[in-house]
Design a protein around this motif. Structure first.
Motif, PDB file in Angstrom:
ATOM      1  N   UNK A 174      33.378  57.746  33.020  1.00  0.00           N
ATOM      2  CA  UNK A 174      33.007  56.368  33.358  1.00  0.00           C
ATOM      3  C   UNK A 174      31.518  56.293  33.690  1.00  0.00           C
ATOM      4  N   UNK A 175      31.048  57.251  34.492  1.00  0.00           N
ATOM      5  CA  UNK A 175      29.642  57.267  34.864  1.00  0.00           C
ATOM      6  C   UNK A 175      28.730  57.458  33.669  1.00  0.00           C
ATOM      7  N   UNK A 176      29.144  58.315  32.726  1.00  0.00           N
ATOM      8  CA  UNK A 176      28.338  58.559  31.531  1.00  0.00           C
ATOM      9  C   UNK A 176      28.191  57.291  30.705  1.00  0.00           C
ATOM     10  N   UNK A 177      29.285  56.545  30.548  1.00  0.00           N
ATOM     11  CA  UNK A 177      29.245  55.303  29.767  1.00  0.00           C
ATOM     12  C   UNK A 177      28.344  54.284  30.450  1.00  0.00           C
ATOM     13  N   UNK A 178      28.471  54.154  31.774  1.00  0.00           N
ATOM     14  CA  UNK A 178      27.647  53.177  32.497  1.00  0.00           C
ATOM     15  C   UNK A 178      26.172  53.586  32.453  1.00  0.00           C
ATOM     16  N   UNK A 179      25.895  54.858  32.761  1.00  0.00           N
ATOM     17  CA  UNK A 179      24.512  55.321  32.774  1.00  0.00           C
ATOM     18  C   UNK A 179      23.853  55.208  31.418  1.00  0.00           C
ATOM     19  N   UNK A 180      24.557  55.628  30.367  1.00  0.00           N
ATOM     20  CA  UNK A 180      24.012  55.520  29.019  1.00  0.00           C
ATOM     21  C   UNK A 180      23.842  54.084  28.581  1.00  0.00           C
ATOM     22  N   UNK A 181      24.783  53.219  28.965  1.00  0.00           N
ATOM     23  CA  UNK A 181      24.716  51.805  28.571  1.00  0.00           C
ATOM     24  C   UNK A 181      23.516  51.106  29.192  1.00  0.00           C
ATOM     25  N   UNK A 182      23.192  51.431  30.443  1.00  0.00           N
ATOM     26  CA  UNK A 182      22.041  50.815  31.096  1.00  0.00           C
ATOM     27  C   UNK A 182      20.750  51.149  30.354  1.00  0.00           C
ATOM     28  N   UNK A 183      20.622  52.394  29.922  1.00  0.00           N
ATOM     29  CA  UNK A 183      19.432  52.792  29.171  1.00  0.00           C
ATOM     30  C   UNK A 183      19.409  52.092  27.815  1.00  0.00           C
ATOM     31  N   UNK A 184      20.566  52.025  27.165  1.00  0.00           N
ATOM     32  CA  UNK A 184      20.639  51.359  25.853  1.00  0.00           C
ATOM     33  C   UNK A 184      20.241  49.896  25.948  1.00  0.00           C
ATOM     34  N   UNK A 185      20.693  49.218  26.968  1.00  0.00           N
ATOM     35  CA  UNK A 185      20.341  47.798  27.135  1.00  0.00           C
ATOM     36  C   UNK A 185      18.838  47.640  27.335  1.00  0.00           C
ATOM     37  N   UNK A 186      18.244  48.569  28.048  1.00  0.00           N
ATOM     38  CA  UNK A 186      16.802  48.499  28.307  1.00  0.00           C
ATOM     39  C   UNK A 186      15.994  48.651  27.025  1.00  0.00           C
ATOM     40  N   UNK A 187      16.438  49.548  26.142  1.00  0.00           N
ATOM     41  CA  UNK A 187      15.691  49.829  24.918  1.00  0.00           C
ATOM     42  C   UNK A 187      16.226  49.081  23.696  1.00  0.00           C
ATOM     43  N   UNK A 188      17.262  48.271  23.864  1.00  0.00           N
ATOM     44  CA  UNK A 188      17.804  47.517  22.738  1.00  0.00           C
ATOM     45  C   UNK A 188      18.527  48.387  21.724  1.00  0.00           C
ATOM     46  N   UNK A 189      19.251  49.387  22.216  1.00  0.00           N
ATOM     47  CA  UNK A 189      19.980  50.321  21.348  1.00  0.00           C
ATOM     48  C   UNK A 189      21.469  49.993  21.399  1.00  0.00           C
ATOM     49  N   UNK A 190      22.142  50.169  20.283  1.00  0.00           N
ATOM     50  CA  UNK A 190      23.573  49.851  20.198  1.00  0.00           C
ATOM     51  C   UNK A 190      24.397  50.747  21.123  1.00  0.00           C
ATOM     52  N   UNK A 191      25.089  50.128  22.064  1.00  0.00           N
ATOM     53  CA  UNK A 191      25.913  50.886  23.016  1.00  0.00           C
ATOM     54  C   UNK A 191      27.112  51.548  22.333  1.00  0.00           C
ATOM     55  N   UNK A 192      27.874  50.834  21.479  1.00  0.00           N
ATOM     56  CA  UNK A 192      29.012  51.489  20.815  1.00  0.00           C
ATOM     57  C   UNK A 192      28.612  52.710  19.987  1.00  0.00           C
ATOM     58  N   UNK A 193      27.487  52.613  19.288  1.00  0.00           N
ATOM     59  CA  UNK A 193      27.046  53.745  18.474  1.00  0.00           C
ATOM     60  C   UNK A 193      26.656  54.927  19.359  1.00  0.00           C
ATOM     61  N   UNK A 194      25.971  54.665  20.468  1.00  0.00           N
ATOM     62  CA  UNK A 194      25.585  55.742  21.368  1.00  0.00           C
ATOM     63  C   UNK A 194      26.813  56.385  22.006  1.00  0.00           C
ATOM     64  N   UNK A 195      27.829  55.583  22.303  1.00  0.00           N
ATOM     65  CA  UNK A 195      29.076  56.151  22.824  1.00  0.00           C
ATOM     66  C   UNK A 195      29.681  57.114  21.811  1.00  0.00           C
ATOM     67  N   UNK A 196      29.660  56.718  20.551  1.00  0.00           N
ATOM     68  CA  UNK A 196      30.189  57.591  19.501  1.00  0.00           C
ATOM     69  C   UNK A 196      29.362  58.868  19.386  1.00  0.00           C
ATOM     70  N   UNK A 197      28.045  58.731  19.414  1.00  0.00           N
ATOM     71  CA  UNK A 197      27.183  59.907  19.329  1.00  0.00           C
ATOM     72  C   UNK A 197      27.396  60.828  20.531  1.00  0.00           C
ATOM     73  N   UNK A 198      27.517  60.224  21.705  1.00  0.00           N
ATOM     74  CA  UNK A 198      27.658  61.015  22.927  1.00  0.00           C
ATOM     75  C   UNK A 198      28.912  61.864  22.963  1.00  0.00           C
ATOM     76  N   UNK A 199      30.030  61.292  22.509  1.00  0.00           N
ATOM     77  CA  UNK A 199      31.285  62.043  22.609  1.00  0.00           C
ATOM     78  C   UNK A 199      31.391  63.147  21.565  1.00  0.00           C
ATOM     79  N   UNK A 200      30.548  63.123  20.544  1.00  0.00           N
ATOM     80  CA  UNK A 200      30.563  64.214  19.574  1.00  0.00           C
ATOM     81  C   UNK A 200      30.040  65.490  20.219  1.00  0.00           C
ATOM     82  N   UNK A 201      29.003  65.353  21.049  1.00  0.00           N
ATOM     83  CA  UNK A 201      28.440  66.522  21.718  1.00  0.00           C
ATOM     84  C   UNK A 201      29.067  66.837  23.059  1.00  0.00           C
TER      85      UNK A 201
END
Length: 274
Positions: free
Chosen positions: A108-135
């Motif tokens: 939960x913390x990873x999704x929230x923390x990553x989402x806050x950064x994505x919103x700041x830089x205008x990056x797609x949150x769903x795509x970053x979630x997909x990228x994150x869980x691969x690693x």
């Protein structure tokens, strides 16, 4: 017995430099974050998303803080307060060095923390979630190996040839459940998601997150049957543990996300408008 001999040859402390003591658990976290960042970068480049190294690094930093805060808070809420126990001091909430981190809270913390950064830089949150869980499974692999080195979170008694007699395990051979989880939650899930990620153009948004949630929930639920629950909690409902209770929603959520990903079929993207 190989695993038993291996365990007793290992020291939780990797090395010491004067007053500084570095433990394998801390190194496992560091390796996990580095590997996850590398996998995210290489995968997004293969998918041609156009993210910069700074973008990926910033997202990883946000995820790191989210994992540490979320994992600790969930442990305190569900495994300490949930067991009717209390903390000696409010500052003990932040005592991560004393142990006690919850994967579910870390997620939960990873999704929230990553989402806050994505919103700041205008990056797609769903795509970053997909990228994150691969690693992410690589981090789980290193973390579970560190649990084995620390002699914690061990399993029930067993007469199987790979049983391990842990120092705090009561002088009996036990399932090395930490290594079961390292293989299933770490190596197996990573292999599945990595193979899936090789396809170009990539599978729709949500495919990888849904697969990760479903597989982790199933594997964690199964391993809990041979793992001894936290002493302060024990079993909640018959043979059901807190770990299983928290994993069932992950399976359901994973299936829901997979169905939604299939129906919406939204392509993976780097930056978003607005």
């Amino acid at each position: 017995m190989f695993l038993d001999d291996l365990y007793h040859m290992l020291d939780p402390v990797a090395f010491s430099l004067g007053p500084l003591t570095v433990r394998w658990y801390g190194i496992a976290y560091l390796l996990g974050f580095i590997c996850a960042g590398i996998v995210m970068w290489r995968t997004q480049r293969r998918w041609k998303l156009g993210l910069s190294v700074d973008d990926v690094f910033s997202i990883v930093i946000g995820v790191v803080f989210g994992i540490i805060i979320g994992a600790r808070l969930f442990y305190v809420i569900f495994y300490i307060w949930g067991a009717g126990l209390s903390l000696s001091s409010p500052l003990e909430i932040f005592a991560t060095w004393e142990g006690g981190m919850s994967f579910h809270g870390g997620l939960v913390g990873a999704v929230i923390g990553g989402s806050l950064v994505c919103r700041h830089y205008g990056i797609s949150i769903p795509t970053i979630c997909d990228l994150g869980v691969i690693g992410a499974p690589l981090g789980l692999f290193f973390g579970r190996c560190a649990n084995f080195v620390n002699g914690e979170l061990w399993g029930k008694e067993t007469d199987l040839p790979w049983g391990v007699m842990f120092e705090t395990g009561g002088g009996v051979y036990r399932h090395p459940s930490q290594l079961y989880e390292a293989v299933l939650e770490g190596l197996v899930i990573f292999a599945v998601l990595y193979v899936m990620s090789r396809r170009v153009p990539p599978r729709p948004q949500g495919t990888f997150m849904g697969t990760f949630l479903a597989l982790y929930g199933v594997f964690r639920f199964l391993v809990e049957f041979v793992r001894v629950p936290d002493a302060q909690l024990g079993y909640l409902f018959g043979p059901i543990t807190m770990g299983q209770l928290l994993s069932l929603p992950l399976v359901i959520l994973g299936v829901v996300v997979l169905v939604g990903a299939h129906r919406l079929a939204r392509p993976q993207t780097g930056y978003v408008d607005g």
